[in-house]
Design a protein around this motif. Structure first.
Motif, PDB file in Angstrom:
ATOM      1  N   CYS A  17      -4.562   3.497  -7.177  1.00 36.69           N
ATOM      2  CA  CYS A  17      -5.112   3.484  -5.820  1.00 36.69           C
ATOM      3  C   CYS A  17      -3.984   3.221  -4.821  1.00 36.69           C
ATOM      4  O   CYS A  17      -3.016   2.532  -5.115  1.00 36.69           O
ATOM      5  CB  CYS A  17      -6.178   2.396  -5.703  1.00 36.69           C
ATOM      6  SG  CYS A  17      -6.995   2.367  -4.081  1.00 36.69           S
ATOM      7  N   ASP A  48      -4.142   1.375  -2.367  1.00 36.20           N
ATOM      8  CA  ASP A  48      -4.287   0.002  -1.864  1.00 36.20           C
ATOM      9  C   ASP A  48      -2.945  -0.738  -1.901  1.00 36.20           C
ATOM     10  O   ASP A  48      -2.280  -0.770  -2.934  1.00 36.20           O
ATOM     11  CB  ASP A  48      -5.326  -0.735  -2.732  1.00 36.20           C
ATOM     12  CG  ASP A  48      -5.767  -2.041  -2.119  1.00 36.20           C
ATOM     13  OD1 ASP A  48      -4.891  -2.887  -1.814  1.00 36.20           O
ATOM     14  OD2 ASP A  48      -6.978  -2.237  -1.936  1.00 36.20           O
ATOM     15  N   HIS A  81      -8.773  -0.671  -9.690  1.00 42.48           N
ATOM     16  CA  HIS A  81      -8.697  -2.113  -9.451  1.00 42.48           C
ATOM     17  C   HIS A  81     -10.035  -2.633  -8.949  1.00 42.48           C
ATOM     18  O   HIS A  81     -10.757  -1.935  -8.231  1.00 42.48           O
ATOM     19  CB  HIS A  81      -7.567  -2.451  -8.463  1.00 42.48           C
ATOM     20  CG  HIS A  81      -7.801  -1.949  -7.071  1.00 42.48           C
ATOM     21  ND1 HIS A  81      -8.218  -2.769  -6.051  1.00 42.48           N
ATOM     22  CD2 HIS A  81      -7.694  -0.707  -6.528  1.00 42.48           C
ATOM     23  CE1 HIS A  81      -8.346  -2.054  -4.940  1.00 42.48           C
ATOM     24  NE2 HIS A  81      -8.032  -0.803  -5.204  1.00 42.48           N
ATOM     25  N   CYS A 105     -12.018  -2.556  -5.103  1.00 43.72           N
ATOM     26  CA  CYS A 105     -11.501  -1.353  -4.448  1.00 43.72           C
ATOM     27  C   CYS A 105     -12.404  -0.977  -3.265  1.00 43.72           C
ATOM     28  O   CYS A 105     -13.596  -0.703  -3.437  1.00 43.72           O
ATOM     29  CB  CYS A 105     -11.427  -0.194  -5.442  1.00 43.72           C
ATOM     30  SG  CYS A 105     -10.742   1.318  -4.712  1.00 43.72           S
TER      31      CYS A 105
HETATM   32 CO    CO Z   1      -8.607   0.783  -4.117  1.00 48.94          CO
END
Ligand code: CO
Length: 220
Positions: free
Chosen positions: A42, A44, A98, A101
């Motif tokens: 991701c 992130d 994760h 998320c």
């Molecule tokens: Co995420």
């Protein structure tokens, strides 16, 4: 807020530090990259691929997007996979989701955020596929975490089903796909039991991994 100039200052000191530690460090990296691992994760900012698995630059080839989605028409993702498998000859492709998320949670709750909703539609397809089971999980965060896990298993399957992976397996190349979860809360990675080593086992491994999640065998 960190001033922009500070980033450049930090870059200088990082570069100096690396060279002080190992004068050949950068010249070696310039000469070649031979990573054995590819990370599909991701975007992130709290999930930095290299750091989490303790690998230095040059050791992991990275593709990240919102909610770690692998779509068969995404030229960016497919090209990255193809380069990793055919050219770099990575041994392991890690599809890493994760917990917590935001993309997965927004997909689950139908939260409208703009253009990205169309990207997250792929996660909603996963959600809808398991809607009967997910509906039974009352706690919203727990339900989102289970969807994060199912999404990783689904996206790992998507990697396995690309022509790139199937061709690699068909010619006997040793490359495997793994589904992992990362916890923001403690920094730990856990395995989902979704480890794909050859094409003939793909659907069995996929079904078993999904069953592990839906049977509630996971403690997270
Ligand atoms: Co995420």
């Amino acid at each position: 807020m960190i001033p922009l100039q500070e980033l450049l200052t930090r870059n200088r000191s990082w570069s100096e530090g690396e060279r002080a530690r190992d004068p050949e460090y950068f010249s070696r990296l310039v000469a070649q990259q031979t990573p054995e691992f590819m990370w599909v994760g991701c975007s992130d900012s709290r999930v930095p691929a290299n750091e989490i698995i303790g690998l230095a630059p040059g050791e992991v080839f990275v593709h990240r997007n919102i909610a770690n989605v692998v779509v068969h028409s995404d030229l960016n993702c497919l090209s990255t996979l193809q380069f990793a498998i055919d050219v770099l000859q990575v041994k392991h492709i890690l599809v890493v989701g994760h917990y917590g998320c935001g993309g997965v949670k927004a997909a689950m709750l139908d939260t409208r955020m703009g253009l990205v909703d169309n990207w997250l539609r792929h996660v909603q397809d996963v959600r809808d596929h398991y809607r009967g089971w997910l509906r039974g999980i009352e706690d919203e965060d727990k339900r989102a975490d289970r969807l994060c896990e199912l999404n990783v298993i689904e996206q790992a399957l998507n990697v396995c089903e690309t022509t790139v992976m199937r061709d690699a397996w068909a010619r006997g190349q040793e490359v495997a796909v793994h589904g992992w979860m990362y916890s923001l809360a403690d920094g730990l990675v856990t395995e989902l039991g979704a480890d794909f080593y050859r094409e003939s086992e793909v659907l069995d491994v996929y079904e078993t991994a999904v069953q592990r999640v839906t049977a509630g065998n996971r403690t997270v």
